[in-house]
Design a protein around this motif. Structure first.
Motif, mmCIF file in Angstrom:
data_model
loop_
_atom_site.group_PDB
_atom_site.id
_atom_site.type_symbol
_atom_site.label_atom_id
_atom_site.label_comp_id
_atom_site.label_asym_id
_atom_site.label_seq_id
_atom_site.Cartn_x
_atom_site.Cartn_y
_atom_site.Cartn_z
ATOM 1 N N PRO A 61 -55.359 4.954 -20.018
ATOM 2 C CA PRO A 61 -54.934 4.667 -18.633
ATOM 3 C C PRO A 61 -53.758 5.518 -18.168
ATOM 4 C CG PRO A 61 -55.322 2.630 -19.832
ATOM 5 C CD PRO A 61 -55.412 3.731 -20.839
ATOM 6 N N GLU A 62 -52.768 5.721 -19.053
ATOM 7 C CA GLU A 62 -51.571 6.432 -18.626
ATOM 8 C C GLU A 62 -51.862 7.877 -18.223
ATOM 9 O OE1 GLU A 62 -51.297 6.108 -23.174
ATOM 10 O OE2 GLU A 62 -52.542 5.386 -21.546
ATOM 11 N N VAL A 63 -52.846 8.506 -18.895
ATOM 12 C CA VAL A 63 -53.225 9.876 -18.541
ATOM 13 C C VAL A 63 -53.968 9.887 -17.208
ATOM 14 C CG1 VAL A 63 -54.562 11.898 -19.239
ATOM 15 C CG2 VAL A 63 -53.316 10.577 -20.955
ATOM 16 N N LEU A 64 -54.919 8.991 -17.062
ATOM 17 C CA LEU A 64 -55.694 8.918 -15.835
ATOM 18 C C LEU A 64 -54.810 8.566 -14.642
ATOM 19 C CD1 LEU A 64 -58.415 9.036 -14.431
ATOM 20 C CD2 LEU A 64 -58.872 6.704 -15.227
ATOM 21 N N LEU A 65 -53.853 7.662 -14.839
ATOM 22 C CA LEU A 65 -52.972 7.256 -13.741
ATOM 23 C C LEU A 65 -52.144 8.420 -13.212
ATOM 24 C CD1 LEU A 65 -51.740 3.792 -15.076
ATOM 25 C CD2 LEU A 65 -53.271 4.196 -13.136
ATOM 26 N N ALA A 66 -51.737 9.317 -14.091
ATOM 27 C CA ALA A 66 -50.946 10.465 -13.648
ATOM 28 C C ALA A 66 -51.732 11.309 -12.650
ATOM 29 C CB ALA A 66 -50.525 11.308 -14.846
ATOM 30 N N TYR A 67 -53.023 11.468 -12.902
ATOM 31 C CA TYR A 67 -53.850 12.238 -11.975
ATOM 32 C C TYR A 67 -54.145 11.436 -10.709
ATOM 33 C CZ TYR A 67 -57.456 15.261 -10.114
ATOM 34 O OH TYR A 67 -58.184 16.086 -9.293
ATOM 35 N N LEU A 68 -54.431 10.150 -10.874
ATOM 36 C CA LEU A 68 -54.712 9.316 -9.702
ATOM 37 C C LEU A 68 -53.525 9.282 -8.748
ATOM 38 C CD1 LEU A 68 -56.593 6.262 -11.262
ATOM 39 C CD2 LEU A 68 -57.564 8.253 -10.106
ATOM 40 N N GLY A 69 -52.326 9.333 -9.294
ATOM 41 C CA GLY A 69 -51.153 9.350 -8.438
ATOM 42 C C GLY A 69 -51.121 10.562 -7.527
ATOM 43 N N SER A 70 -51.582 11.699 -8.048
ATOM 44 C CA SER A 70 -51.589 12.920 -7.240
ATOM 45 C C SER A 70 -52.705 12.925 -6.203
ATOM 46 C CB SER A 70 -51.737 14.148 -8.150
ATOM 47 O OG SER A 70 -53.055 14.221 -8.688
ATOM 48 N N GLN A 71 -53.681 12.023 -6.363
ATOM 49 C CA GLN A 71 -54.835 11.985 -5.473
ATOM 50 C C GLN A 71 -54.774 10.844 -4.463
ATOM 51 O OE1 GLN A 71 -57.489 14.406 -5.649
ATOM 52 N NE2 GLN A 71 -55.772 15.322 -6.767
ATOM 53 N N THR A 72 -53.724 10.036 -4.513
ATOM 54 C CA THR A 72 -53.572 8.895 -3.617
ATOM 55 C C THR A 72 -52.199 8.930 -2.967
ATOM 56 O OG1 THR A 72 -52.830 7.544 -5.485
ATOM 57 C CG2 THR A 72 -55.173 7.431 -4.912
ATOM 58 N N SER A 73 -52.035 8.056 -1.966
ATOM 59 C CA SER A 73 -50.816 8.135 -1.171
ATOM 60 C C SER A 73 -49.984 6.857 -1.168
ATOM 61 C CB SER A 73 -51.201 8.485 0.275
ATOM 62 O OG SER A 73 -50.101 8.444 1.139
ATOM 63 N N ARG A 74 -50.626 5.702 -1.047
ATOM 64 C CA ARG A 74 -49.858 4.475 -0.819
ATOM 65 C C ARG A 74 -50.244 3.325 -1.733
ATOM 66 N NH1 ARG A 74 -52.542 1.780 4.572
ATOM 67 N NH2 ARG A 74 -54.716 2.267 4.082
ATOM 68 N N ILE A 75 -51.405 3.359 -2.340
ATOM 69 C CA ILE A 75 -51.865 2.255 -3.174
ATOM 70 C C ILE A 75 -51.050 2.199 -4.463
ATOM 71 C CG2 ILE A 75 -53.623 3.585 -4.444
ATOM 72 C CD1 ILE A 75 -55.509 1.158 -4.064
ATOM 73 N N ARG A 76 -50.783 0.987 -4.948
ATOM 74 C CA ARG A 76 -50.119 0.840 -6.245
ATOM 75 C C ARG A 76 -51.129 1.169 -7.349
ATOM 76 N NH1 ARG A 76 -45.095 -1.503 -6.411
ATOM 77 N NH2 ARG A 76 -45.357 -1.666 -8.655
ATOM 78 N N LEU A 77 -50.657 1.816 -8.392
ATOM 79 C CA LEU A 77 -51.518 2.253 -9.496
ATOM 80 C C LEU A 77 -51.053 1.599 -10.782
ATOM 81 C CD1 LEU A 77 -51.494 6.030 -8.569
ATOM 82 C CD2 LEU A 77 -53.372 4.433 -8.159
ATOM 83 N N GLY A 78 -51.991 1.148 -11.599
ATOM 84 C CA GLY A 78 -51.554 0.479 -12.816
ATOM 85 C C GLY A 78 -52.616 0.430 -13.891
ATOM 86 N N SER A 79 -52.196 -0.081 -15.028
ATOM 87 C CA SER A 79 -53.074 -0.245 -16.184
ATOM 88 C C SER A 79 -53.591 -1.670 -16.218
ATOM 89 C CB SER A 79 -52.307 0.068 -17.473
ATOM 90 O OG SER A 79 -51.098 -0.679 -17.536
ATOM 91 N N GLY A 80 -54.873 -1.772 -16.472
ATOM 92 C CA GLY A 80 -55.460 -3.110 -16.534
ATOM 93 C C GLY A 80 -56.283 -3.294 -17.804
ATOM 94 N N GLY A 81 -55.681 -3.155 -18.991
ATOM 95 C CA GLY A 81 -54.278 -2.807 -19.152
ATOM 96 C C GLY A 81 -54.089 -1.937 -20.390
ATOM 97 N N ILE A 82 -52.838 -1.651 -20.676
ATOM 98 C CA ILE A 82 -52.460 -1.017 -21.938
ATOM 99 C C ILE A 82 -52.553 -2.064 -23.046
ATOM 100 C CG2 ILE A 82 -50.528 -0.040 -23.237
ATOM 101 C CD1 ILE A 82 -51.633 1.924 -21.266
ATOM 102 N N MET A 83 -53.287 -1.755 -24.109
ATOM 103 C CA MET A 83 -53.393 -2.683 -25.234
ATOM 104 C C MET A 83 -52.195 -2.431 -26.163
ATOM 105 S SD MET A 83 -56.033 -4.458 -24.465
ATOM 106 C CE MET A 83 -55.594 -4.232 -22.741
ATOM 107 N N LEU A 84 -51.126 -3.152 -25.892
ATOM 108 C CA LEU A 84 -49.813 -2.864 -26.465
ATOM 109 C C LEU A 84 -49.771 -2.807 -27.994
ATOM 110 C CD1 LEU A 84 -46.911 -2.248 -25.595
ATOM 111 C CD2 LEU A 84 -46.465 -4.712 -25.609
#
Length: 349
Positions: A61-84
């Motif tokens: 998730p953390e890798v994918l989220l970094a790219y999704l952040g660059s492709q979006t503008s206002r939506i909150r982005l998160g992990s659903g979830g990190i298996m700690l």
């Protein structure tokens, strides 16, 4: 249809690999869906973590989220979830501090303690994983300390800090399909999300117990909860029933230990359900919401009242990507989300 402005909608996407598709196509579809959800006015877009499977492409998730952040503008982005339990608390803190540095005020750190796969794979990810509740709680406390920059004397936090430092912090969410992590979330002052798409029973009670036992934290002064459910919204009842039948069969096979892609309509039509199958279908019934926009609206409204939440997360898997997109479009329309045009999106640099 006029709706209450209090009910917000989120997306949880698992990057499903459709029949005849590839992992790359699945990930690119997640990106396209994130852009659509951003434009349509969804509140959160979470991505999941799974391992050792050829039907879901979301492993990091953390890798994918970094790219999704660059492709979006206002939506909150998160992990659903990190298996700690697979990772060190320090590394997770630094991953999400980096995301928060890149996309301030937009990052959710959702965490769970399930393997996200089988036990052998969990061992390969972390040979020291004991699946102990106490170890998990200690990891959560360590994570909070790193994100708070606590300097606790005579502990590792006196000398080790998580970088980069950011002006804001990610929201901390605990995810659960049983309610146990809800107790941890209440004790530590974190937000709580119940996965009704995994367990169709007991979610509302788990959220009530979380609220009753919630202890305010530096990050969260009052309880914050949502729930997630498989969602299939279509223009007609007939189409919704077709999508529901495929998902029902997928869940039925999964419950029997059979792994595979979402069944095609032809597979569904040719399958002969036994009496035992029918029992399992009834047990899985609450895991899925399906129907026309008006029907899904009524079911979501009832779920929000039952759970006493003001946000619901939709999890949608279909054999045709256009059906997945259409489901989210119809939801946004019937709930009158704050949609904007593509050219109104402003991306962070």
């Amino acid at each position: 249809m006029t709706t209450s402005p209090k009910l917000r909608l989120n997306v949880l996407d698992q990057s499903p690999i459709r029949p005849g598709s590839t992992a790359r196509e699945a990930v690119l579809e997640t990106v396209a869906l994130a852009r659509l959800a951003d434009r349509l006015g969804y509140g959160r877009f979470w991505v999941s973590e799974h391992h050792n499977t050829d039907t879901l492409a979301g492993s990091t998730p953390e890798v994918l989220l970094a790219y999704l952040g660059s492709q979006t503008s206002r939506i909150r982005l998160g992990s659903g979830g990190i298996m700690l339990p697979h990772y060190s608390a320090l590394k997770v803190a630094e991953n999400f501090r980096m995301l928060e540095t890149l996309f301030p005020g937009r990052i959710d750190l959702g965490m769970g303690r399930a393997p996200g796969g089988d036990r052998l794979t969990a061992h390969a990810l972390n040979p020291h994983n004991t699946f102990s509740e106490q170890d998990f709680v200690e990891q959560l406390m360590d994570l909070q300390a790193y994100l708070r920059d606590d300097r606790v004397p005579e502990t590792i936090h006196e000398r080790v800090m998580a970088i980069p430092k950011a002006a804001t912090s990610p929201e901390l969410w605990l995810l659960s399909s049983s309610g146990q992590s809800g107790l941890f979330a209440a004790h530590l002052g974190m937000a709580f999300s119940f996965a009704q798409f995994i367990n169709g029973h007991g979610g509302a009670q788990a959220v009530r117990t979380y609220r009753e036992r919630f202890r305010p934290s530096a990050e969260l002064p009052a309880p914050l909860a949502n729930m997630a459910v498989f969602t299939l919204c279509a223009d007609t009842e007939e189409k919704a029933q077709e999508l529901r039948a495929a998902l029902d069969l997928l869940l039925l096979r999964f419950g029997k230990g059979e792994r595979g892609a979402l069944p095609t309509p032809e597979e569904v039509r040719s399958y002969r359900f036994t009496a035992e199958d029918q029992l399992h279908l009834r047990q899985n019934h609450n895991r899925v919401v399906s129907g026309t926009p008006e029907q899904v609206h009524a079911q979501f409204t009832a779920l929000a009242a039952e759970y006493q939440v003001d946000e619901i997360t939709a999890v949608t898997i279909t054999a045709d990507f256009q059906d997945r997109l259409r489901s989210y479009e119809l939801l946004a329309e019937v709930f009158e989300l704050d949609a904007i045009s593509e050219r109104q999106l402003v991306f962070q640099e």
